[in-house]
Scaffold this motif. Structure first.
Motif: not given
Ligand SMILES: [Zn+2]
Length: 128
Positions: A41-45, A48-50, A56-65
């Motif tokens: 995702r980071a390559k296309t955004q 970046i909010a990751i 091996g996990k990540s959190i994508d905060g694009a929609e976080e409040t």
């Protein structure tokens, strides 16, 4: 906390209350994804909010409040992020007065040192 226009970049996250050193400010929320998916995702955004956490996990905060996705980078930050298991928590680095913009040193970011920094601190590394 509140999100307001920032002198650093776009909008930023500001504290409404005075924070003590090492005080926990909050936790990063968002969609739980794999690190592999996060890097894809980071390559296309453009924006970046990751955040990469453990296992091996990540959190994508694009929609976080909670507003942490608006925290701007500074080479002289006033907060730090601690990865605990699969969570990412934010703490005050030193006393922070109410009304101050919160900043974080992104460290090794998805920007790979190619994004010009605009933190305006005297110790600025110029790129993120
Ligand atoms: Zn800087």
């Amino acid at each position: 906390m509140e999100v307001k226009p920032s002198a650093i970049e776009g909008r930023g996250l500001f504290t409404k209350v005075t924070l003590r050193p090492r005080q926990k400010i909050g936790e990063y929320e968002g969609e739980r994804i794999t690190q592999r998916e996060g890097r894809r995702r980071a390559k296309t955004q453009k924006w970046i909010a990751i955040v990469e956490v453990n296992n091996g996990k990540s959190i994508d905060g694009a929609e976080e409040t909670t507003g942490f996705r608006f925290i701007n980078h500074s080479c002289t930050p006033n907060t730090f992020m601690r990865i605990i298991g699969e969570r990412a928590e934010f703490y005050a680095l030193h006393p922070i007065k109410a009304g101050t913009e919160l900043t974080l040193d992104y460290g090794d970011s998805h920007h790979n040192g190619e994004l010009p920094c605009s933190c305006q601190s005297t110790n600025c590394r110029r790129f993120i």
